[in-house]
Design a protein around this motif. Structure first.
Motif, PDB file in Angstrom:
ATOM      1  N   HIS A  23       0.728  -1.171  -0.045  1.00 15.33           N
ATOM      2  CA  HIS A  23       0.043  -0.029   0.066  1.00 15.33           C
ATOM      3  C   HIS A  23       0.918   1.190   0.305  1.00 15.33           C
ATOM      4  O   HIS A  23       0.334   2.249  -0.261  1.00 15.33           O
ATOM      5  N   ASP A  24       1.937   1.175   0.339  1.00 14.34           N
ATOM      6  CA  ASP A  24       3.178   2.359   0.233  1.00 14.34           C
ATOM      7  C   ASP A  24       3.790   2.504  -0.993  1.00 14.34           C
ATOM      8  O   ASP A  24       3.710   1.695  -1.724  1.00 14.34           O
ATOM      9  N   GLY A  25       4.033   3.783  -1.382  1.00  9.22           N
ATOM     10  CA  GLY A  25       4.954   4.068  -2.510  1.00  9.22           C
ATOM     11  C   GLY A  25       6.067   3.288  -2.435  1.00  9.22           C
ATOM     12  O   GLY A  25       6.908   3.607  -1.446  1.00  9.22           O
ATOM     13  N   ILE A  26       6.653   2.710  -3.531  1.00  8.89           N
ATOM     14  CA  ILE A  26       7.977   2.029  -3.377  1.00  8.89           C
ATOM     15  C   ILE A  26       8.882   2.597  -5.014  1.00  8.89           C
ATOM     16  O   ILE A  26       8.354   2.465  -5.706  1.00  8.89           O
ATOM     17  N   GLU A  41       1.335   2.602  -6.469  1.00  7.79           N
ATOM     18  CA  GLU A  41       1.281   3.655  -5.088  1.00  7.79           C
ATOM     19  C   GLU A  41       2.186   4.784  -5.355  1.00  7.79           C
ATOM     20  O   GLU A  41       1.753   5.942  -5.040  1.00  7.79           O
ATOM     21  N   TYR A  42       3.493   4.641  -5.739  1.00 11.22           N
ATOM     22  CA  TYR A  42       4.363   5.537  -5.904  1.00 11.22           C
ATOM     23  C   TYR A  42       3.808   6.904  -6.848  1.00 11.22           C
ATOM     24  O   TYR A  42       4.011   7.860  -6.479  1.00 11.22           O
ATOM     25  N   THR A  43       3.499   6.392  -7.774  1.00  8.35           N
ATOM     26  CA  THR A  43       2.815   7.349  -8.832  1.00  8.35           C
ATOM     27  C   THR A  43       1.691   8.070  -8.300  1.00  8.35           C
ATOM     28  O   THR A  43       1.517   9.357  -8.300  1.00  8.35           O
ATOM     29  N   GLN A  44       0.800   7.396  -7.475  1.00  7.97           N
ATOM     30  CA  GLN A  44      -0.465   8.074  -6.891  1.00  7.97           C
ATOM     31  C   GLN A  44      -0.049   9.066  -5.950  1.00  7.97           C
ATOM     32  O   GLN A  44      -0.574  10.055  -5.859  1.00  7.97           O
ATOM     33  N   ILE A  45       1.068   8.793  -5.182  1.00  6.73           N
ATOM     34  CA  ILE A  45       1.504   9.781  -4.218  1.00  6.73           C
ATOM     35  C   ILE A  45       2.325  10.799  -4.625  1.00  6.73           C
ATOM     36  O   ILE A  45       2.013  12.120  -4.334  1.00  6.73           O
ATOM     37  N   THR A  46       3.334  10.643  -5.459  1.00  2.00           N
ATOM     38  CA  THR A  46       4.235  11.735  -6.014  1.00  2.00           C
ATOM     39  C   THR A  46       3.844  12.306  -7.528  1.00  2.00           C
ATOM     40  O   THR A  46       4.190  13.291  -7.888  1.00  2.00           O
ATOM     41  N   GLY A  47       2.997  11.579  -8.254  1.00  2.00           N
ATOM     42  CA  GLY A  47       2.621  12.123  -9.320  1.00  2.00           C
ATOM     43  C   GLY A  47       3.469  11.612 -10.596  1.00  2.00           C
ATOM     44  O   GLY A  47       3.334  11.957 -11.664  1.00  2.00           O
ATOM     45  N   VAL A  80      11.384  11.474   6.491  1.00  2.00           N
ATOM     46  CA  VAL A  80      12.085  12.757   5.643  1.00  2.00           C
ATOM     47  C   VAL A  80      10.675  13.310   4.823  1.00  2.00           C
ATOM     48  O   VAL A  80       9.964  12.697   4.146  1.00  2.00           O
ATOM     49  N   PHE A  81      10.365  14.642   5.082  1.00  2.00           N
ATOM     50  CA  PHE A  81       9.312  15.318   4.262  1.00  2.00           C
ATOM     51  C   PHE A  81       9.793  15.518   3.105  1.00  2.00           C
ATOM     52  O   PHE A  81      10.858  16.180   2.748  1.00  2.00           O
ATOM     53  N   ARG A  82       9.276  15.439   2.014  1.00  2.00           N
ATOM     54  CA  ARG A  82       9.448  15.735   0.737  1.00  2.00           C
ATOM     55  C   ARG A  82       8.034  16.346  -0.030  1.00  2.00           C
ATOM     56  O   ARG A  82       7.049  15.902   0.333  1.00  2.00           O
ATOM     57  N   LYS A  83       8.333  17.169  -1.135  1.00  2.00           N
ATOM     58  CA  LYS A  83       7.334  17.924  -1.636  1.00  2.00           C
ATOM     59  C   LYS A  83       7.500  18.013  -3.193  1.00  2.00           C
ATOM     60  O   LYS A  83       8.746  18.190  -3.704  1.00  2.00           O
ATOM     61  N   GLU A  84       6.702  17.404  -4.150  1.00  2.00           N
ATOM     62  CA  GLU A  84       6.831  17.476  -5.353  1.00  2.00           C
ATOM     63  C   GLU A  84       5.616  18.030  -6.287  1.00  2.00           C
ATOM     64  O   GLU A  84       4.340  17.479  -6.184  1.00  2.00           O
ATOM     65  N   LYS A  85       5.992  19.166  -6.525  1.00  2.00           N
ATOM     66  CA  LYS A  85       4.883  20.296  -7.167  1.00  2.00           C
ATOM     67  C   LYS A  85       3.778  20.255  -5.798  1.00  2.00           C
ATOM     68  O   LYS A  85       4.263  20.795  -4.636  1.00  2.00           O
ATOM     69  N   SER A  86       2.728  20.087  -5.922  1.00  2.00           N
ATOM     70  CA  SER A  86       1.601  20.039  -4.899  1.00  2.00           C
ATOM     71  C   SER A  86       1.447  18.878  -4.036  1.00  2.00           C
ATOM     72  O   SER A  86       0.727  18.840  -2.971  1.00  2.00           O
ATOM     73  N   MET A  87       2.323  17.874  -4.227  1.00  2.00           N
ATOM     74  CA  MET A  87       2.383  16.563  -3.654  1.00  2.00           C
ATOM     75  C   MET A  87       3.325  16.748  -2.464  1.00  2.00           C
ATOM     76  O   MET A  87       4.160  16.861  -2.611  1.00  2.00           O
ATOM     77  N   GLU A  88       2.631  16.195  -1.241  1.00  2.00           N
ATOM     78  CA  GLU A  88       3.401  16.461   0.156  1.00  2.00           C
ATOM     79  C   GLU A  88       3.322  14.726   0.612  1.00  2.00           C
ATOM     80  O   GLU A  88       2.418  14.322   0.721  1.00  2.00           O
ATOM     81  N   TYR A  89       4.649  14.546   1.014  1.00  2.00           N
ATOM     82  CA  TYR A  89       4.764  12.724   1.444  1.00  2.00           C
ATOM     83  C   TYR A  89       5.856  12.966   2.431  1.00  2.00           C
ATOM     84  O   TYR A  89       6.562  13.954   2.635  1.00  2.00           O
ATOM     85  N   SER A 111       1.685   9.306   2.008  1.00  2.00           N
ATOM     86  CA  SER A 111       1.291  10.610   1.525  1.00  2.00           C
ATOM     87  C   SER A 111       0.911  11.301   2.816  1.00  2.00           C
ATOM     88  O   SER A 111       0.767  10.819   3.961  1.00  2.00           O
ATOM     89  N   ILE A 112       1.093  12.715   3.131  1.00  2.00           N
ATOM     90  CA  ILE A 112       0.804  13.659   4.333  1.00  2.00           C
ATOM     91  C   ILE A 112      -0.436  13.151   4.529  1.00  2.00           C
ATOM     92  O   ILE A 112      -0.857  12.907   5.666  1.00  2.00           O
ATOM     93  N   PRO A 113      -1.589  13.204   3.871  1.00  2.00           N
ATOM     94  CA  PRO A 113      -2.875  12.967   4.493  1.00  2.00           C
ATOM     95  C   PRO A 113      -2.977  11.617   5.190  1.00  2.00           C
ATOM     96  O   PRO A 113      -3.657  11.381   6.395  1.00  2.00           O
ATOM     97  N   GLU A 114      -2.512  10.482   4.502  1.00  2.00           N
ATOM     98  CA  GLU A 114      -2.353   9.063   5.066  1.00  2.00           C
ATOM     99  C   GLU A 114      -1.398   9.237   6.395  1.00  2.00           C
ATOM    100  O   GLU A 114      -1.976   8.629   7.473  1.00  2.00           O
ATOM    101  N   VAL A 115      -0.312   9.817   6.360  1.00  2.00           N
ATOM    102  CA  VAL A 115       0.395  10.154   7.735  1.00  2.00           C
ATOM    103  C   VAL A 115      -0.393  10.644   8.801  1.00  2.00           C
ATOM    104  O   VAL A 115      -0.405  10.573   9.912  1.00  2.00           O
TER     105      VAL A 115
END
Length: 456
Positions: A23-26, A41-47, A80-89, A111-115
């Motif tokens: 379920h996590d992005g790999i 899932e990685y694509t869903q989280i980071t775009g 580690v906090f990361r941000k890709e455009k509007s995506m935060e995770y 993803s931040i919402p999931e966290v």
């Protein structure tokens, strides 16, 4: 054995299937920093899509990526906090080591919402644990055993013998008897002797809790079940008593609509919290008690017949004190010992007075009278004049011709005891603390009684 081995291509396909199921992005890079694998899932989280990154150096696609640093120092990183455009995770990173050599690195993303959701669930779980700890702290664990039931009366001994046999079963028990006869003492003794003795004994007085609140007390409620509810919900007494015994005192005062819900729990072994959708299984032994005539209430449609038969599997009748007055000396000795007053004696005339009285309040009233007499007695002998006015024959008061209610008699006796103790200790804060200690109650309980009994 060879037939069960996967080929290299099959193994790769199998591992990719496993990673897709996570379920996590790999994201996985090799020793050169080239991306070899990502999951959906990685694509869903980071775009970032698969064709944008697979087979390319990670830094070429993600110039700010931190994962290549893991290749260099071989050190894992967490949160580690990361941000890709509007995506935060949030990312956890770790090296892939083979033969003591770093051959790649893997990144696991949430993803931040999931966290945030997981964090909120953790907070709720911690509050839930704390709530359960507090609730269990309030649970009245059984402290009494059959050895605490004092007396040699034939009917009493017969009741105890049957209660011990009942304790060895898992059947529901109905305790009947007048107010003050010691129904909870018997209930605790049964629980303590049963196979459930290491689990909670949870008492609830059905007459003391407003009918509008009794359902939430018994079954609990979910978060947001109603306007004034606790934001985290509440555990019910059935839930807290799981594996143990739930003592339903004064069950005759339970509202009829709630009786049907109680019956369902007893029949199905499941219940649903207020506002809840899921059924919860529960393993609880029911001991009910009443001072009312339940068969008459059943006939008058004030108590459900099916519930009566369900809780009346074994009925134990506790005899009133007036039917076993020969036990009064032994009970007095026990009460004086309990109060640490083993040096105090009861004068023959006072003992005679105690035998002549009818004790409408039973053991509870006798206990109040003893407390009062100890407070009045300045020596080591309790005389007639040390007894409460309601008991002394000089008052001309006889229970057989009284217009007074039992609760009035108990209230007056309690008031006399408290006033007499306060006369000795004083009414200052220090004095009230000493009075509370002498009465065997908390200071808060004393203040409540002072207000309730209009004692200034």
């Amino acid at each position: 054995m060879g037939d069960s081995m996967l080929s290299q291509n099959q193994m790769v396909d199998w591992l990719e299937g496993v990673i897709e199921a996570i379920h996590d992005g790999i994201l996985v890079i090799d020793r050169s920093g080239t991306v070899q694998l990502i999951n959906e899932e990685y694509t869903q989280i980071t775009g970032v899509k698969r064709d944008q990154i697979i087979g390319k150096p990670l830094l070429q696609v993600r110039p700010s990526a931190k994962l290549p640093q893991v290749l260099k120092d071989g050190r894992a990183r967490e949160g580690v906090f990361r941000k890709e455009k509007s995506m935060e995770y949030v990312v956890d990173m770790a090296p892939i080591i083979k033969d003591d050599e770093v051959v790649g690195a893997v990144s696991v993303c949430k993803s931040i919402p999931e966290v945030y959701q997981l964090s909120e669930e953790l907070k709720r779980s911690r509050k839930r644990v704390q709530q359960l700890k507090q609730a269990f702290g309030r649970i009245h664990q059984s402290t009494y055993t059959f050895s605490h039931i004092i007396g040699q009366n034939k009917d009493l001994l017969h009741m105890i013998e049957r209660a011990k046999k009942a304790a060895a079963t898992n059947l529901s028990i109905l305790l009947t008897g007048e107010s003050g006869t010691g129904k909870e003492l018997v209930a605790q003794s049964i629980h303590h002797t049963s196979s459930r003795s290491s689990s909670p004994f949870v008492p609830v007085n059905c007459a003391a809790i407003p009918s509008a609140l009794l359902e939430s007390e018994l079954f609990g409620y979910e978060k947001g079940a109603f306007t004034s509810s606790n934001e985290d919900g509440k555990s019910g007494l059935f839930e807290l008593a799981h594996g143990g015994t739930l003592f339903l005192d004064e069950i005759g005062d339970m509202p009829v609509d709630l009786q049907s819900k109680l019956l369902r729990v007893l029949q199905e072994g499941t219940f649903r919290k207020i506002g809840g959708l899921e059924e919860q299984k529960v393993d609880v032994r029911i001991i009910a008690a009443t001072n009312k005539d339940l068969p008459s209430m059943v006939a008058n449609k004030k108590f459900r017949e099916d519930l009566f038969y369900r809780i009346n599997t074994i009925q134990l009748a506790i005899p009133p004190l007036r039917k076993r007055k020969d036990d009064i000396p032994a009970i007095l000795t026990s009460l004086l010992k309990e109060q640490g007053n083993t040096n105090i004696q009861v004068a023959p005339q006072a003992m005679s007075t105690l035998h002549q009285y009818e004790w409408p309040g039973n053991i509870r009233e006798l206990k109040n009278a003893v407390h009062y007499a100890i407070s009045m007695c300045e020596g080591s002998t309790i005389s007639v004049e040390h007894l409460p006015d309601t008991i002394r024959p000089t008052t001309g008061y006889r229970p057989t011709d009284r217009p007074r209610l039992l609760e009035d008699v108990l209230r007056d006796t309690e008031r006399e005891v408290i006033v007499s103790v306060l006369n000795k200790t004083g009414t200052s804060v220090v004095g009230k603390k000493a009075a509370a200690k002498q009465l065997g109650i908390s200071l808060a309980s004393l203040y409540n009684k002072l207000s309730k009994l209009n004692i200034t």
